[in-house]
Design a protein around this motif. Structure first.
Motif, PDB file in Angstrom:
ATOM      1  N   GLY A 284      -6.146 -69.303 -75.410  1.00 32.65           N
ATOM      2  CA  GLY A 284      -6.399 -69.708 -76.785  1.00 32.65           C
ATOM      3  C   GLY A 284      -7.863 -69.699 -77.160  1.00 32.65           C
ATOM      4  N   GLN A 285      -8.677 -68.919 -76.437  1.00 32.31           N
ATOM      5  CA  GLN A 285     -10.118 -68.901 -76.675  1.00 32.31           C
ATOM      6  C   GLN A 285     -10.629 -67.535 -77.126  1.00 32.31           C
ATOM      7  OE1 GLN A 285     -11.577 -70.265 -72.866  1.00 32.31           O
ATOM      8  NE2 GLN A 285     -11.302 -72.420 -73.405  1.00 32.31           N
ATOM      9  N   TRP A 286      -9.717 -66.637 -77.485  1.00 36.39           N
ATOM     10  CA  TRP A 286     -10.150 -65.320 -77.961  1.00 36.39           C
ATOM     11  C   TRP A 286     -10.877 -65.466 -79.289  1.00 36.39           C
ATOM     12  CZ3 TRP A 286     -10.029 -61.998 -82.014  1.00 36.39           C
ATOM     13  CH2 TRP A 286     -10.285 -60.634 -81.767  1.00 36.39           C
ATOM     14  N   LYS A 287     -12.004 -64.819 -79.408  1.00 36.75           N
ATOM     15  CA  LYS A 287     -12.791 -64.846 -80.638  1.00 36.75           C
ATOM     16  C   LYS A 287     -13.241 -63.419 -80.946  1.00 36.75           C
ATOM     17  CE  LYS A 287     -14.707 -69.373 -79.400  1.00 36.75           C
ATOM     18  NZ  LYS A 287     -14.085 -69.420 -78.053  1.00 36.75           N
ATOM     19  N   PRO A 288     -13.306 -63.060 -82.210  1.00 28.98           N
ATOM     20  CA  PRO A 288     -13.867 -61.749 -82.541  1.00 28.98           C
ATOM     21  C   PRO A 288     -15.358 -61.767 -82.263  1.00 28.98           C
ATOM     22  CG  PRO A 288     -13.559 -63.023 -84.529  1.00 28.98           C
ATOM     23  CD  PRO A 288     -12.972 -63.840 -83.416  1.00 28.98           C
ATOM     24  N   GLY A 289     -15.918 -60.677 -81.914  1.00 27.30           N
ATOM     25  CA  GLY A 289     -17.342 -60.616 -81.624  1.00 27.30           C
ATOM     26  C   GLY A 289     -17.692 -59.244 -81.117  1.00 27.30           C
ATOM     27  N   ASN A 290     -18.803 -59.163 -80.417  1.00 23.40           N
ATOM     28  CA  ASN A 290     -19.244 -57.864 -79.933  1.00 23.40           C
ATOM     29  C   ASN A 290     -19.949 -58.029 -78.603  1.00 23.40           C
ATOM     30  OD1 ASN A 290     -22.350 -57.985 -80.329  1.00 23.40           O
ATOM     31  ND2 ASN A 290     -21.522 -58.741 -82.253  1.00 23.40           N
ATOM     32  N   LEU A 291     -19.952 -56.982 -77.833  1.00 22.18           N
ATOM     33  CA  LEU A 291     -20.679 -56.954 -76.584  1.00 22.18           C
ATOM     34  C   LEU A 291     -21.284 -55.577 -76.413  1.00 22.18           C
ATOM     35  CD1 LEU A 291     -21.481 -58.108 -73.794  1.00 22.18           C
ATOM     36  CD2 LEU A 291     -19.318 -57.220 -72.938  1.00 22.18           C
ATOM     37  N   TRP A 292     -22.572 -55.527 -76.142  1.00 21.66           N
ATOM     38  CA  TRP A 292     -23.242 -54.287 -75.772  1.00 21.66           C
ATOM     39  C   TRP A 292     -23.838 -54.548 -74.407  1.00 21.66           C
ATOM     40  CZ3 TRP A 292     -28.113 -51.587 -78.179  1.00 21.66           C
ATOM     41  CH2 TRP A 292     -28.064 -50.209 -77.887  1.00 21.66           C
ATOM     42  N   GLY A 293     -23.063 -54.293 -73.378  1.00 15.57           N
ATOM     43  CA  GLY A 293     -23.451 -54.661 -72.032  1.00 15.57           C
ATOM     44  C   GLY A 293     -23.910 -53.475 -71.209  1.00 15.57           C
ATOM     45  N   GLY A 294     -24.744 -53.764 -70.238  1.00 12.30           N
ATOM     46  CA  GLY A 294     -25.256 -52.693 -69.386  1.00 12.30           C
ATOM     47  C   GLY A 294     -25.245 -53.074 -67.928  1.00 12.30           C
ATOM     48  N   VAL A 295     -26.324 -52.747 -67.233  1.00 12.75           N
ATOM     49  CA  VAL A 295     -26.426 -53.052 -65.820  1.00 12.75           C
ATOM     50  C   VAL A 295     -26.336 -54.549 -65.594  1.00 12.75           C
ATOM     51  CG1 VAL A 295     -27.981 -52.997 -63.819  1.00 12.75           C
ATOM     52  CG2 VAL A 295     -27.725 -50.960 -65.270  1.00 12.75           C
ATOM     53  N   ARG A 296     -27.021 -55.326 -66.395  1.00  8.58           N
ATOM     54  CA  ARG A 296     -27.037 -56.775 -66.208  1.00  8.58           C
ATOM     55  C   ARG A 296     -25.635 -57.364 -66.271  1.00  8.58           C
ATOM     56  NH1 ARG A 296     -29.875 -60.523 -70.669  1.00  8.58           N
ATOM     57  NH2 ARG A 296     -28.097 -59.676 -71.813  1.00  8.58           N
ATOM     58  N   GLU A 297     -24.817 -56.868 -67.192  1.00  6.79           N
ATOM     59  CA  GLU A 297     -23.472 -57.399 -67.361  1.00  6.79           C
ATOM     60  C   GLU A 297     -22.449 -56.758 -66.429  1.00  6.79           C
ATOM     61  OE1 GLU A 297     -25.997 -58.131 -70.733  1.00  6.79           O
ATOM     62  OE2 GLU A 297     -25.361 -56.204 -69.873  1.00  6.79           O
ATOM     63  N   GLY A 298     -22.896 -55.806 -65.624  1.00  2.00           N
ATOM     64  CA  GLY A 298     -21.992 -55.150 -64.694  1.00  2.00           C
ATOM     65  C   GLY A 298     -21.125 -54.080 -65.320  1.00  2.00           C
ATOM     66  N   MET A 299     -21.463 -53.643 -66.528  1.00  2.00           N
ATOM     67  CA  MET A 299     -20.656 -52.629 -67.205  1.00  2.00           C
ATOM     68  C   MET A 299     -21.120 -51.212 -66.906  1.00  2.00           C
ATOM     69  SD  MET A 299     -20.052 -54.574 -70.847  1.00  2.00           S
ATOM     70  CE  MET A 299     -18.847 -53.400 -71.502  1.00  2.00           C
ATOM     71  N   ILE A 300     -22.350 -51.073 -66.439  1.00  2.00           N
ATOM     72  CA  ILE A 300     -22.907 -49.776 -66.064  1.00  2.00           C
ATOM     73  C   ILE A 300     -23.442 -49.890 -64.643  1.00  2.00           C
ATOM     74  CG2 ILE A 300     -24.753 -48.104 -66.495  1.00  2.00           C
ATOM     75  CD1 ILE A 300     -22.527 -47.969 -68.537  1.00  2.00           C
ATOM     76  N   ARG A 301     -23.125 -48.874 -63.840  1.00  2.00           N
ATOM     77  CA  ARG A 301     -23.583 -48.894 -62.454  1.00  2.00           C
ATOM     78  C   ARG A 301     -23.882 -47.468 -62.008  1.00  2.00           C
ATOM     79  NH1 ARG A 301     -21.724 -48.166 -57.285  1.00  2.00           N
ATOM     80  NH2 ARG A 301     -19.683 -47.445 -58.013  1.00  2.00           N
TER      81      ARG A 301
END
Length: 375
Positions: A284-301
C-alpha cells in the motif's frame, strides 16, 4: 527504449519528466494507494517491444521480471507479452492486461508512453510503470537509467584495448539518450587515449539484426578495431566475433555470442527496481514518481570482461566505476580544458559539469566523433 524524434523529446523531457529540479532517486510523496488483499498475489504485467532473445534490451527486462518472481514467490503472479509494436498494438496489449486484473503493468519502451497514459486514464486503480517515458499521472510512474555512466567506463576499456585508436558505434536514433552514450563513450576513450576517434553509423531503427550487422561490417572496413552499439540485438557482437574484432556489449553480457570479441559489457539491472515497485504496491505504499538511476543505484554496471582484457585494465575500469558511484567521477565534467563539439564550440567549460537538465537535452556530438547528427 526510445523511439521518437529527438526534437520532440528535447522540447518536453526536462520539464515533463523531472520538473525543474527533481532529478533524484526518490519518489513523489503523493497518492498513496490502498494495499491489495494480502491473501491474493499481485498480478504484474510486462510488455516487451521485441522478441525475448538471449541478450539485449528485452532480455534485461525479462530478467527483471524473473527477479520479481524469485523475490516474491507466491505473492506475485507475472505475465509478459513480447514483440509488441509501439502504437496501436501496444495500447491493445496494455489495455488487455489492465482489463484482466493486472494491478501493476511495466511498459519498457519510449513508444509505449502515450498508449500507457491513455490506458491509465481508463483504469485509475491500476498502477503503471513507464520505463524511459517522461510523462506521469496519478497512477503512472516513470523510470530510466543513466546509461551514459556505463558508456564512459566502456570507452576507457576500448581506449586501452584499441590498437588503431579508432572505434565504431552503431546507433539507433539521434535522440538525447543515444547522444549521451556516444559522447560519454568518446570522452571515456579519449581520457586514456587523447587521439582516439569514434565513427558513427545511424540506423534509424532499434531492432534489425541484418541492418545492425551490415553497419558493423562497414565500420570494420574503416580501421575500426573495437565497436560499441545502441541497438537491440546481438548482431554487432556477432559481427565482431566473425571479423576477429573487439566489441562492447550493451544491455546484457554477450560473451556467448562473442566469446573472443567482447571486452566489456554495459548491463542494465532492472530486477531490484521492479521488485521494489511491486512490493510497494503490495504494502500500500506505491506512489507515482520518477527515478533516473545509475551506478550508485545499481541500475547500471560494467564488467563481464573478456579473456583478452589485461587485469590492469579491468582494475582501472572497476576503480573508475566506484568513483562514478561515489560521485567523484562524472562523464560530463571538464578538466582544465574545455570540452568542445565537432564544430569546435565549447559545450562544457573548464572545471564545469553538465547539469541533469543539460544532459537530458543533449543535442551535440563531442570532438573526437567522426560524423554528424542526421537532420
Amino acid at each position: 527504449m526510445y523511439k521518437n524524434l529527438a526534437t520532440a523529446l528535447r522540447a518536453a523531457c526536462v520539464s515533463a519528466l523531472f520538473g525543474a529540479a527533481t532529478l533524484s532517486p526518490t519518489f513523489a510523496q503523493t497518492a498513496t494507494v490502498a494495499a491489495p488483499a494480502k491473501s491474493e498475489p499481485i498480478k504484474a504485467g510486462f510488455v516487451y517491444v521485441s522478441p525475448i532473445t538471449e541478450a539485449g534490451w528485452t532480455r534485461q527486462h525479462e530478467e527483471g521480471r524473473k527477479a520479481v518472481e524469485a523475490a516474491l514467490g507466491s505473492q506475485v503472479k507475472t505475465t509478459f507479452v513480447e514483440n509488441v509494436a509501439e502504437g496501436a498494438d501496444a495500447e491493445r496489449v496494455i489495455r488487455d492486461l489492465a482489463a484482466t486484473g493486472h494491478q501493476i503493468i511495466f511498459t519498457p519502451s519510449f513508444g509505449y508512453m502515450e498508449p500507457t497514459l491513455k490506458v491509465a486514464q481508463d483504469f485509475p486503480h491500476v498502477k503503471f510503470e513507464s520505463i524511459t517515458g517522461y510523462k506521469q499521472a496519478p497512477n503512472v510512474a516513470t523510470a530510466n537509467a543513466r546509461y551514459y555512466e556505463g558508456r564512459y567506463l566502456a570507452g576507457m576499456a576500448a581506449g586501452r584495448m584499441s590498437k588503431t585508436g579508432v572505434a565504431g558505434y552503431v546507433a539507433g536514433f539521434p535522440i538525447p539518450e543515444v547522444l549521451q552514450g556516444i559522447n560519454a563513450f568518446t570522452l571515456g576513450m579519449r581520457s586514456v587515449n587523447p587521439q582516439a576517434s569514434v565513427k558513427v553509423v545511424w540506423l534509424n531503427v532499434w531492432f534489425d539484426p541484418p541492418k545492425e550487422r551490415d553497419a558493423a561490417m562497414a565500420l570494420f572496413n574503416q580501421d575500426v578495431d573495437v565497436i560499441a552499439f545502441h541497438t537491440g540485438s546481438t548482431a554487432v557482437m556477432a559481427a565482431a566475433q566473425e571479423r576477429g574484432k573487439m566489441a562492447v556489449a550493451y544491455h546484457s553480457d554477450m560473451r556467448k555470442t562473442g566469446p573472443d570479441a567482447q571486452i566489456i559489457a554495459v548491463t542494465h539491472q532492472w530486477g531490484a527496481y521492479y521488485t521494489e515497485r511491486v512490493r510497494a504496491l503490495q504494502n500500500g505504499q506505491w506512489k507515482p514518481g520518477n527515478l533516473w538511476g545509475g551506478v550508485r543505484e545499481g541500475m547500471i554496471r560494467v564488467g563481464d570482461f573478456g579473456s583478452k582484457v589485461p587485469l590492469a585494465v579491468q582494475q582501472e575500469v572497476l576503480a573508475a566505476q566506484k568513483a562514478v558511484g561515489a560521485g567523484k567521477l562524472h562523464p560530463f565534467r571538464a578538466g582544465k580544458v574545455a570540452v568542445r563539439d565537432t564544430e569546435g564550440r565549447e559545450v562544457i567549460a573548464p572545471g564545469q559539469t553538465l547539469s541533469d537538465a543539460q544532459i537530458l537535452q543533449m543535442n551535440f556530438l563531442v570532438e573526437g566523433v567522426k560524423g554528424s547528427l542526421p537532420r
